[in-house]
Scaffold this motif. Structure first.
Motif, PDB file in Angstrom:
ATOM      1  N   ILE A 286      40.176  43.029  40.296  1.00 37.66           N
ATOM      2  CA  ILE A 286      39.071  43.695  39.596  1.00 37.66           C
ATOM      3  C   ILE A 286      39.556  44.983  38.947  1.00 37.66           C
ATOM      4  O   ILE A 286      39.118  45.352  37.867  1.00 37.66           O
ATOM      5  N   ALA A 287      40.445  45.683  39.623  1.00 36.02           N
ATOM      6  CA  ALA A 287      40.984  46.940  39.111  1.00 36.02           C
ATOM      7  C   ALA A 287      42.476  46.978  39.409  1.00 36.02           C
ATOM      8  O   ALA A 287      42.941  46.420  40.403  1.00 36.02           O
ATOM      9  N   LEU A 288      43.228  47.636  38.515  1.00 34.31           N
ATOM     10  CA  LEU A 288      44.679  47.718  38.638  1.00 34.31           C
ATOM     11  C   LEU A 288      45.122  49.159  38.426  1.00 34.31           C
ATOM     12  O   LEU A 288      44.490  49.904  37.666  1.00 34.31           O
ATOM     13  N   GLY A 289      46.214  49.533  39.084  1.00 30.21           N
ATOM     14  CA  GLY A 289      46.703  50.889  38.869  1.00 30.21           C
ATOM     15  C   GLY A 289      48.081  51.086  39.444  1.00 30.21           C
ATOM     16  O   GLY A 289      48.697  50.167  39.985  1.00 30.21           O
ATOM     17  N   GLY A 290      48.573  52.321  39.317  1.00 30.35           N
ATOM     18  CA  GLY A 290      49.876  52.642  39.859  1.00 30.35           C
ATOM     19  C   GLY A 290      50.398  53.954  39.322  1.00 30.35           C
ATOM     20  O   GLY A 290      49.740  54.642  38.542  1.00 30.35           O
ATOM     21  N   ARG A 291      51.603  54.286  39.751  1.00 32.75           N
ATOM     22  CA  ARG A 291      52.256  55.535  39.335  1.00 32.75           C
ATOM     23  C   ARG A 291      53.195  55.250  38.173  1.00 32.75           C
ATOM     24  O   ARG A 291      53.934  54.269  38.189  1.00 32.75           O
TER      25      ARG A 291
END
Length: 384
Positions: A286-291
């Motif tokens: 549903i949601a994606l992210g990271g550094r």
């Protein structure tokens, strides 16, 4: 050919769904605001050199490109807002301390993507710039969880990985650029046979480490297993420590944390922890992210950065069909008392539709289930 047909995977959003999308968009932006995230509105198109710098091949092929009729230069329609936010932080704001930015807007992609299977996602996101510690990773992931809970999702799973582990193993194995790229793709695809083929010429130590990546997935206990089977390396130990810290922090937020060390999405874009959120009602993330600490270097400042984004249209698809809130129909009249009552109802947040003279009154089409009628000399709201 019908002139009114839209391109494949491009569609109109009709009133009921548009109202629901806009309501949740406002609520999520309000959530970001009270956490200190400042709203930015980047342009829909930029020169491709700016739009795609540091983002890797995947975003390049997802980007529509056009020629600027004023300059002859190639421009791109944004397929992701995160690089634009990084440009704003690095080049436009030029803050020396921590910046928190958020955004909400349409992006365009050459192929359908995400849960909604659309080429026109409505992307919302939040980013932190200027802080390299695990605390900022925890903050954005907690904010992601709150945003998804605001949408009504109570059973959430956050899947963690860390690209520094693969990068460290690649460095120890002295992989060439092409071999590293192919191995990353194979691991991302969970293609064990292809992984074995690509590492056949490596040392036994390196082969065991890369095969271990294909097997190290599950609950937080995987982190201890990784310490036992992966080579000793300060980078790997730090990555495992960071994921353990995030897992502990999220455990108090009604979230189950899982680990998948072969998840290398955006390997050439991200440089630290990457994460994805899932829920029981959904077949994909549903949601994606990271550094992504290095993206800002192309704009003059390599600021530490971490954040997440979600496609609101895809996130809402499990809620079922949208329905419009019903309003009140006011008759066509010059009555001052009626006008005053209409104003008062609207001030309270009620939807009041004023009938037009000689128009067909269809309560369903007007989305009204009540009407203003004069009863005993006074205007009253009555059911219809």
């Amino acid at each position: 050919m019908h002139n009114w047909l839209l391109p494949e995977y491009i569609e109109d959003v009709l009133p009921a769904e548009a109202a629901r999308l806009e309501s949740y968009r406002r609520q999520i932006l309000d959530l970001f605001r009270v956490h200190g995230y400042q709203y930015v509105m980047p342009p829909m198109m930029e020169y491709v050199e700016s739009l795609l710098t540091g983002t890797g091949h995947d975003l390049d092929i997802a980007t529509f490109k056009v020629v600027d009729q004023l300059t002859g230069r190639l421009m791109g329609l944004r397929a992701d807002t995160t690089p634009q936010a990084a440009r704003i932080d690095a080049h436009m704001l030029n803050h020396q301390g921590v910046s928190r930015l958020c955004y909400a807007g349409t992006v365009l992609r050459t192929k359908p993507d995400g849960l909604a299977r659309t080429r026109e996602p409505l992307q919302l996101g939040a980013e932190i710039y200027g802080h390299a510690g695990i605390e900022s990773d925890i903050e954005v992931q907690r904010l992601m969880v709150k945003a998804l809970q605001l949408l009504g999702m109570r059973t959430l799973f956050v899947d963690l990985s860390h690209v520094a582990i693969f990068a460290s193993l690649s460095h120890m194995a002295q992989l060439g650029t092409q071999q590293e790229r192919e191995l990353q793709i194979a691991l991302q695809a969970k293609d064990v046979a292809r992984v074995q083929e690509l590492i056949a010429n490596l040392s036994e130590k390196s082969r065991k480490a890369f095969i271990a990546l294909t097997q190290l997935s599950g609950g937080v206990e995987v982190l201890e297993q990784a310490r036992d089977v992966l080579p000793d390396s300060p980078e790997i130990e730090q990555a495992l420590h960071e994921m353990a810290a995030v897992a502990t922090a999220l455990a108090t937020h009604e979230v189950s944390v899982t680990i998948d060390l072969s998840e290398l999405r955006g390997y050439h874009y991200h440089n630290g922890m990457v994460f994805a959120a899932y829920a029981r009602e959904y077949a994909g993330p549903i949601a994606l992210g990271g550094r992504y600490d290095e993206v800002g270097a192309a704009f003059g400042r390599a600021r530490p950065a971490t954040g997440f984004s979600l496609d609101l249209r895809g996130a809402l698809q499990a809620l079922g069909p949208a329905t419009l809130s019903k309003g009140i129909l006011a008759p066509a009249s010059g009555d001052a008392a009626l006008a005053a009552m209409v104003d008062n109802l609207r001030a309270q947040g009620q939807v009041v539709v004023e009938a037009l003279p000689n128009a067909v009154l269809d309560y369903s089409e007007l989305a009204c289930d009540r009407a203003l009628e004069k009863v005993d000399g006074h205007w009253q709201v009555v059911a219809v």
